[in-house]
Design an enzyme around this catalytic site. Structure first.
Site, mmCIF file in Angstrom:
data_model
loop_
_atom_site.group_PDB
_atom_site.id
_atom_site.type_symbol
_atom_site.label_atom_id
_atom_site.label_comp_id
_atom_site.label_asym_id
_atom_site.label_seq_id
_atom_site.Cartn_x
_atom_site.Cartn_y
_atom_site.Cartn_z
ATOM 1 C CG HIS A 1 -2.017 -1.049 1.132
ATOM 2 N ND1 HIS A 1 -2.877 -1.158 0.063
ATOM 3 C CD2 HIS A 1 -2.348 -2.042 1.991
ATOM 4 C CE1 HIS A 1 -3.708 -2.198 0.270
ATOM 5 N NE2 HIS A 1 -3.391 -2.749 1.423
ATOM 6 C CG ASP B 1 -2.928 -8.377 0.394
ATOM 7 O OD1 ASP B 1 -2.145 -8.749 1.277
ATOM 8 O OD2 ASP B 1 -3.950 -7.689 0.629
ATOM 9 C CG HIS C 1 -6.561 -5.377 1.753
ATOM 10 N ND1 HIS C 1 -6.083 -6.428 2.495
ATOM 11 C CD2 HIS C 1 -7.585 -4.847 2.461
ATOM 12 C CE1 HIS C 1 -6.786 -6.526 3.615
ATOM 13 N NE2 HIS C 1 -7.715 -5.581 3.625
ATOM 14 C CG ASP D 1 -5.082 -10.115 2.961
ATOM 15 O OD1 ASP D 1 -4.880 -10.644 1.847
ATOM 16 O OD2 ASP D 1 -4.881 -8.914 3.184
#
Lengths: 444, 565
Positions: A112, A152, A154, A241
Site C-alpha cells: 500500500h 493479496d 486488498h 488475507d
C-alpha cells in the site's frame, strides 16, 4: 544472467520484536505460528530449500522507489528497512543463480506504500517489493521486463501507483472488490498512465470467491496475459488475507488454493504481504507456498477445518467473475489499438488529481501530477503533494520524476524544473528522483 | 582420581588424572569389532600399580553408537507416527515397519484429531508378524502436547506386552522439528540393545576390577551422562569423539577470546570454535551418518585433510586428500603426504628424509620442478585448504538467519585470533597457518592424549525447554514429560518463567548428583509473545531454554597453557 534450475530460497524474517501497536494485526505474534509450523515440518532441512538471512535496505534503495517526506529515516524504521532488505536478499539469491526461486517471508508488508510517502497506510510504510524490483533493475539490468501478480485480498494501490506509467513493469492485482474493502480502489478501468496503458490490470473479485474463482481468473486471464507479456521475472506479492478464516476480509481461499496458485504462476520471487488469520491460515498457507515453490508434494497441507467442498462457490459469484474476466480479456486484446488521446486527452501534459488517505497514520494527502507526453520516452513528471498530518501539521512536497529510459530532453528539462523549484520554494520540500541516472536530490 | 578413556578410530587412549593433570596414560589399538575389549585393555594398562579405590569417577568416550548408526546395526524398529497435515509423511517412514496414525496435535498443543485404538492395534499386528519389539512413537508437535504419544504407548503396552522398549519422541528434545524428532527416536530405539549390552558389560568388567566409582559417558554436547541414565537416549553418546577433542582443548588451554580448534589427524581434521573457553553448538542438532537429528552437539566441521593425506597430481594441479593410503612415505608409507613435505623441507626429523624426497620425485619430474619447490607448494596448498575451511565456518555463523530486529542489527561476527592445535601433525601444520593468518597459536603439550583428557575433564550437562501458554492454560517441559494446567487468571511473567526453568534444571542436577561447583546454568533462549484475540490480549506464550553449559569439571585444575593477547 545465470539462473539455477532448482532450489528455493527462503528469507524468513518474522520481526519477533516489532509491532505497530500491542494489539494491532501487525504485531510480534503474526508469524509465530508460521514459524512453529515451518520449523516443525523441518522445512529448512529439506535438500532443495536454502535459508537466507535478511539484509537491511539502504537509504538509496528506498529512494529509487519513494519520495519520503521529509526523508527516508522519518518514514522508515529499521523494521521496514529489514523487511525490504529481506526481499532484496531473496532477489539476490535468485539472480545470482543460487536458487531457482525464492520466497521472502517478511513483515511488515509494503504494497500500500505509494511513490510519495508521508507515513504509513494499510500497515505499510515502504514498498518492499518495489524496492526489490528497483534494486534488481539497477544491479542486474534496467532492460528486464517484470510482472507483478499481487494476490493479496486488498488492492495493491501502492505498487500500482509506483508502476503506473512504466511499460516494462506489468502490474496485475487480484483482490476483493474495492466497493467492499479497503482501500476502495482497483477497478477494471484502472489501466495505468499514458506511457504504460494496460500494463496496470485489476481483477476485482466478489466477496465469497473460493479457490474455484481464483483459479478461473488465473487460467483464463493472468496466465495468458503473462504468456504474451513474456516477463523476465514474475513477482508474486503473496498476501494471505483472502483465506477463508481471515478476520479482515470476506474471501474463501484455502491453503491448497494458494499452493496450486504458486504451482501455476511459478513466481521467481514471492514476497509476503498481508494475512491476519495468524493461527488458522498462515501456518498452512505458508508451508503450502514454500512446498509448491520447491516442487515438493503439498497435497497433505490442509487447515484443521478444511473440507473439499470449500472449493464450491455460488453461481452468482461465478457469473460475476466470468463477466469481469471477459471485460479484461477484451481490454487486453484491444490494448494496442486504443486511441490514447481519447483517454488521456490531446494536451502536451496529462494531469491527474488525487486524494490519498493514510488509514494507519491518519494522514490526508492531496496530489496533483503532470505527466509530459513525450514522443521519445514515457516523459518526465511533476508532482505536488500536500499532506496534513494527524497532528494538524501540514507539509508540501514538489517532485520531479525522470523515468527509466528518459530521453535526453526529458532528462534536461526535468533537471531544470528541479533547480527552478528549488530556487522558488523556500518553505516546502523539493525532490528530484532521476531513475535514468540513479540520482536522488532534494533541497534539504 | 579420574579414569578417562577415549576410543578413537585408530587408537584407544586411557589416562589417569589427578587434580593437577595426567598421572598415567596408555594407548592400545582400537578393535572396531570389539570395542569393549579394547576399552578394558586400555583400562588394565593404565591402572597398573594404581590403587583403584582412589578412582572417584570413570569417564568414557566411545564410538560404539556412532559406528552402530553408520553401519546400520541394531534392532528392527516399529515406527508409529502421528504426522497431521504438512509434508507428505511417506518421506518419514524410516522404520523397518511403519504405522501412520490419523490423530494429531496442532502448534498450540491442541488436539485436532483423536487417535483410534483400532489403528494402533492393526499396527501392532504388523509388528507381531515381523517380531519387531523395539518401538518408537513420534507425533508432530508432541513437544507441545505429549498426550497422543503417551496414549499410543499405553495401548501398545496393553496389546503387545512382549515388547522390549518404547521410545516417545517428546522425551528426546524440546525443539521443534518433526523429521529430526522421528530420526532421533528411530536411532535411539534402534541402538538401544547394543548400547544396553555395552553398558552392562562395562559395569561387570569394572566390578571385576574393583572399580566402584560412578561411570559416565561423554555426549556429543561435550558433557557427560551417568552410565545408567544414558540407557534412555543412547543416541546422545554418538559423536562424542569430536566433543572429547574440543573438551581437551578447553581443559589444556585458557583463552578469553575466540579460538579455532583444529584436531588434525592422519586422515581428517575436525574444526571447532571456542568463545571465551565455551564451545559453539551445532545450530539445529547433530548429523549422524545420514540422519539429521535433534541430538545436541558441539559444532564441528570435518574435512578430509590430515598428515597422511595422499598428495597426487591431477593434470598440473596438486590434489591433497581426502584419502589416506597409509603412513607418510618417510615412515615407509606408499605415497607422498603433507608430513613428507615437512620432511623434505627439513622441518621435521620424523622418519627418513630420503624416502620423502623419493616419494615426491615423481610429481617434481612431471612439473619440471625441484622436489623442495613441490614440497613448498604442498604446504601452501595445505594452508589454503585449512584457511578456506576456517573462513567457511566463521561465515556459517555470520550468515545464520535471525528472527528479531535486535539480533539482526547486532550483526554477530566471530573474530578469532588464536589457533589451538591437537593431534599428531598439529605441531607442524598449526604454526604455518597461524603465521599466515597473523594469529596466536597454542599446541598443548599432552596433545596426543588430549581427547582422553577432554573426556576426563568434562562435566555433566543437561538442558530443559519450558513452554508456558497462559491462553491455552498450560506449562510444560517436554523432555521430562511434565505438564501442568494453568488457571486462566495465571499471570506468569517472563522473569518468573526463566526462574522456573533455572529451578527445574537445578533440581534435575541434584537428582543427577552434579556437584554444585559444576552447576554453570544459563538461559540460552527466552522468548515471550502476547496472544491477542480480536483486539484483546488473552494471554502469553513463553519459550525458555536453560542448560548446564559444557565445561571443565571442578575436580580438575590442570595447569593450562595461558594465552594472552
Amino acid at each position: 544472467m545465470k539462473r539455477a534450475n532448482k532450489g528455493t530460497g527462503l528469507v524468513f524474517f518474522p520481526a519477533f520484536d516489532w509491532a505497530i501497536s500491542a494489539t494491532h494485526p501487525e504485531r510480534e505474534e503474526r508469524l509465530l505460528y508460521t514459524r512453529d509450523q515451518i520449523f516443525e515440518e523441518g522445512i529448512m532441512d529439506l535438500p532443495n530449500i536454502k535459508e537466507y538471512r535478511a539484509g537491511i535496505a539502504s537509504e538509496k534503495d528506498v529512494q529509487r522507489v519513494h519520495i519520503c517526506v521529509p526523508n527516508v529515516s522519518a518514514v522508515a524504521t529499521e523494521s521496514h528497512l529489514i523487511s525490504a532488505g529481506g526481499a532484496i536478499a531473496a532477489a539476490d539469491a535468485v539472480l545470482q543463480g543460487e536458487v531457482k526461486n525464492a520466497f521472502a517471508l517478511v513483515r511488515p508488508p509494503g504494497h500500500h506504500a505509494m511513490r510519495v510517502v508521508h507515513g504509513a497506510r494499510g500497515f505499510c510504510n515502504i514498498n518492499n517489493e518495489s524496492i526489490m524490483v528497483e534494486y534488481i533493475r539497477k544491479k542486474y539490468g534496467n532492460h528486464l521486463k517484470i510482472a507483478f501478480v499481487d494476490t493479496d485480498a486488498h488492492h495493491a494501490d501502492g505498487t500500482q501507483d509506483i508502476y503506473y506509467n512504466d511499460p516494462e513493469v506489468l502490474h496485475i492485482s487480484i483482490h476483493q472488490d474495492g466497493r467492499t474493502l479497503y482501500p476502495g480502489t482497483g477497478f477494471v478501468d484502472e489501466l495505468g498512465g499514458p506511457g504504460a496503458f494496460a500494463s496496470t490490470l485489476n481483477v476485482p473479485l466478489p466477496p465469497n470467491t473460493t479457490d474455484e474463482g481464483l483459479h478461473y481468473v488465473l487460467d483464463n486471464f493472468v496466465l495468458p496475459v503473462l504468456e504474451e507479456f513474456k516477463p523476465d521475472l514474475v513477482i508474486n506479492a503473496a498476501g494471505q488475507d483472502n483465506h477463508y478464516t481471515d478476520p479482515l476480509t470476506n474471501m474463501k481461499i484455502s491453503a491448497q488454493g494458494y499452493a496450486q496458485l504458486n504451482e501455476k504462476l511459478k513466481p521467481d520471487i514471492a514476497v509476503l504481504q498481508g494475512g491476519y488469520s495468524i493461527e488458522g491460515a498462515l501456518p498452512y498457507v505458508n508451508v503450502g507456498i514454500i512446498l509448491a515453490m520447491a516442487g515438493i508434494d503439498y497435497s497433505y497441507v490442509k487447515e484443521p477445518d478444511y473440507y473439499p467442498e470449500r472449493r464450491l462457490q455460488s453461481d452468482r459469484v461465478t457469473e460475476q467473475i466470468k463477466r469481469t474476466v471477459e471485460q479484461l480479456q477484451t481490454i487486453w486484446s484491444k490494448r494496442n489499438s486504443v486511441d490514447l488521446n481519447k483517454i488521456f486527452g490531446k494536451g502536451r501534459y496529462y494531469e491527474r488529481y488525487r486524494r490519498i488517505y493514510y488509514d494507519t497514520d491518519g494522514i490526508q494527502e492531496e496530489q496533483k501530477e503532470k505527466i509530459y507526453r513525450c514522443s521519445e520516452c514515457t516523459g518526465y513528471r511533476l508532482i505536488t503533494s500536500k499532506a496534513r498530518l494527524f497532528t494538524g501539521r501540514k507539509q508540501t512536497a514538489h517532485i520531479v520524476l525522470i523515468p527509466h529510459h528518459a530521453c535526453r530532453s526529458c532528462q534536461e528539462v526535468g533537471l531544470e524544473e528541479f533547480h527552478k523549484l528549488k530556487k522558488n520554494e523556500k518553505s516546502d520540500f523539493v525532490y528530484l528522483q532521476d531513475s535514468e541516472n540513479d540520482l536522488y536530490l532534494s533541497n534539504i | 582420581m579420574i579414569l578417562a578413556i577415549d576410543v578413537g578410530g585408530t587408537h584407544t587412549d586411557a589416562v589417569l588424572l589427578d587434580s593437577t593433570g595426567v598421572v598415567g596414560s596408555a594407548k592400545v589399538p582400537t578393535k572396531k569389532e570389539d570395542l569393549l575389549e579394547c576399552v578394558l585393555q586400555a583400562i588394565d594398562q593404565v591402572i597398573q600399580g594404581c590403587p583403584v579405590e582412589q578412582i572417584e569417577k570413570v569417564n568414557l568416550s566411545t564410538t560404539l553408537t556412532t559406528n552402530a548408526i553408520v553401519e546400520n546395526k541394531g534392532e528392527k524398529v516399529g515406527l508409529f507416527i502421528l504426522p497431521g497435515p504438512g509434508i507428505n509423511p511417506q518421506t518419514l517412514l524410516i522404520g523397518e515397519e511403519n504405522v501412520i496414525l490419523s490423530g494429531y496435535i496442532d502448534h498450540r498443543g491442541r488436539e485436532v484429531a483423536p487417535i483410534y485404538e483400532e489403528e494402533i492395534i492393526r499396527g501392532i499386528e504388523k509388528l507381531k508378524e515381523k517380531n519387531i519389539k523395539y518401538i518408537a512413537v513420534v507425533g508432530k508437535f508432541s513437544t507441545r502436547n505429549n498426550k497422543h504419544e503417551l496414549a499410543v504407548e499405553r495401548i501398545i503396552r496393553k496389546n503387545y506386552p512382549q515388547i522390549e522398549d518404547v521410545v516417545l519422541g517428546h522425551t528426546l528434545s524440546g525443539s521443534l522439528n518433526f523429521p529430526r524428532r522421528v530420526a532421533t527416536a528411530y536411532l535411539s530405539t534402534k541402538i538401544k540393545k547394543i548400547h544396553k549390552n555395552f553398558v552392562y558389560s562395562i559395569q561387570d568388567a569394572l566390578k571385576i576390577r574393583n572399580i566402584s566409582a560412578p561411570v559416565y559417558l561423554l555426549k556429543a554436547d561435550g558433557g557427560t551422562v551417568e552410565l545408567i541414565n544414558s540407557l534412555h537416549k543412547p543416541v546422545e553418546t554418538a559423536l562424542s569423539g569430536p566433543a572429547a577433542s574440543i573438551m581437551g582443548a578447553i581443559s589444556l588451554v585458557d583463552y578469553n577470546g575466540t579460538a579455532i580448534v583444529l584436531d588434525i589427524g592422519g586422515t581428517t581434521t575436525d574444526l571447532a570454535i571456542l568463545v571465551d573457553n565455551v564451545p559453539l553448538f551445532q545450530p539445529k542438532g547433530a548429523i549422524i551418518g545420514d540422519y539429521k537429528t535433534l541430538v545436541r552437539a558441539l559444532y564441528t566441521k570435518s574435512f578430509g585433510l590430515g598428515g597422511d593425506s595422499v598428495v597426487s597430481l591431477v593434470g598440473d594441479q596438486l590434489k591433497i586428500g581426502p584419502e589416506r593410503m597409509g603412513p607418510a612415505a618417510c615412515l615407509g608409507g606408499p605415497c607422498p603426504t603433507p608430513t613428507d613435505a615437512f620432511s623434505v623441507l627439513n622441518l621435521t626429523d620424523l622418519g627418513k628424509r630420503e624416502l620423502a624426497v623419493a616419494a615426491y620425485q615423481g610429481i617434481a619430474n612431471s612439473l619440471g620442478l625441484e622436489v623442495k619447490e613441490v614440497a613448498e607448494m604442498v604446504l601452501d596448498k595445505v594452508k589454503k585448504i585449512i584457511i578456506g575451511h576456517i573462513n567457511e565456518a566463521i561465515n556459517e555463523f555470520k550468515d545464520q538467519p535471525v528472527y528479531t530486529i535486535h539480533e539482526l542489527l547486532e550483526n554477530f561476527t566471530l573474530n578469532p585470533d588464536l589457533l589451538i592445535g591437537i593431534g599428531g601433525p598439529a605441531h607442524l601444520i598449526i604454526p604455518l597457518i597461524a603465521s599466515e593468518l597473523n594469529w596466536l597459536y597454542s599446541i598443548p603439550k599432552d596433545t596426543t592424549v588430549a581427547n582422553a583428557i577432554g573426556a576426563g575433564c568434562a562435566r555433566t550437562t543437561a538442558i530443559i525447554t519450558l513452554r508456558v501458554d497462559t491462553a491455552e492454560g498450560f506449562l510444560s517441559i517436554p523432555e521430562y514429560s511434565y505438564r501442568e494446567t494453568l488457571s486462566s487468571s495465571s499471570r506468569i511473567t517472563i522473569n518468573e518463567a526463566e526462574a522456573m526453568a533455572v529451578d527445574w534444571i537445578r533440581k534435575k542436577a541434584s537428582e543427577m548428583s552434579i556437584p554444585r561447583s559444576d552447576l554453570d546454568v544459563e538461559i540460552t533462549e527466552s522468548q515471550s509473545f502476547n496472544v491477542v484475540d480480536g483486539f484483546y490480549t488473552v494471554g502469553r506464550i513463553m519459550d525458555i531454554t536453560a542448560q548446564i553449559k559444557p565445561g571443565i569439571s571442578s575436580m580438575i585444575s590442570i595447569d593450562k597453557e595461558a594465552v594472552s593477547k
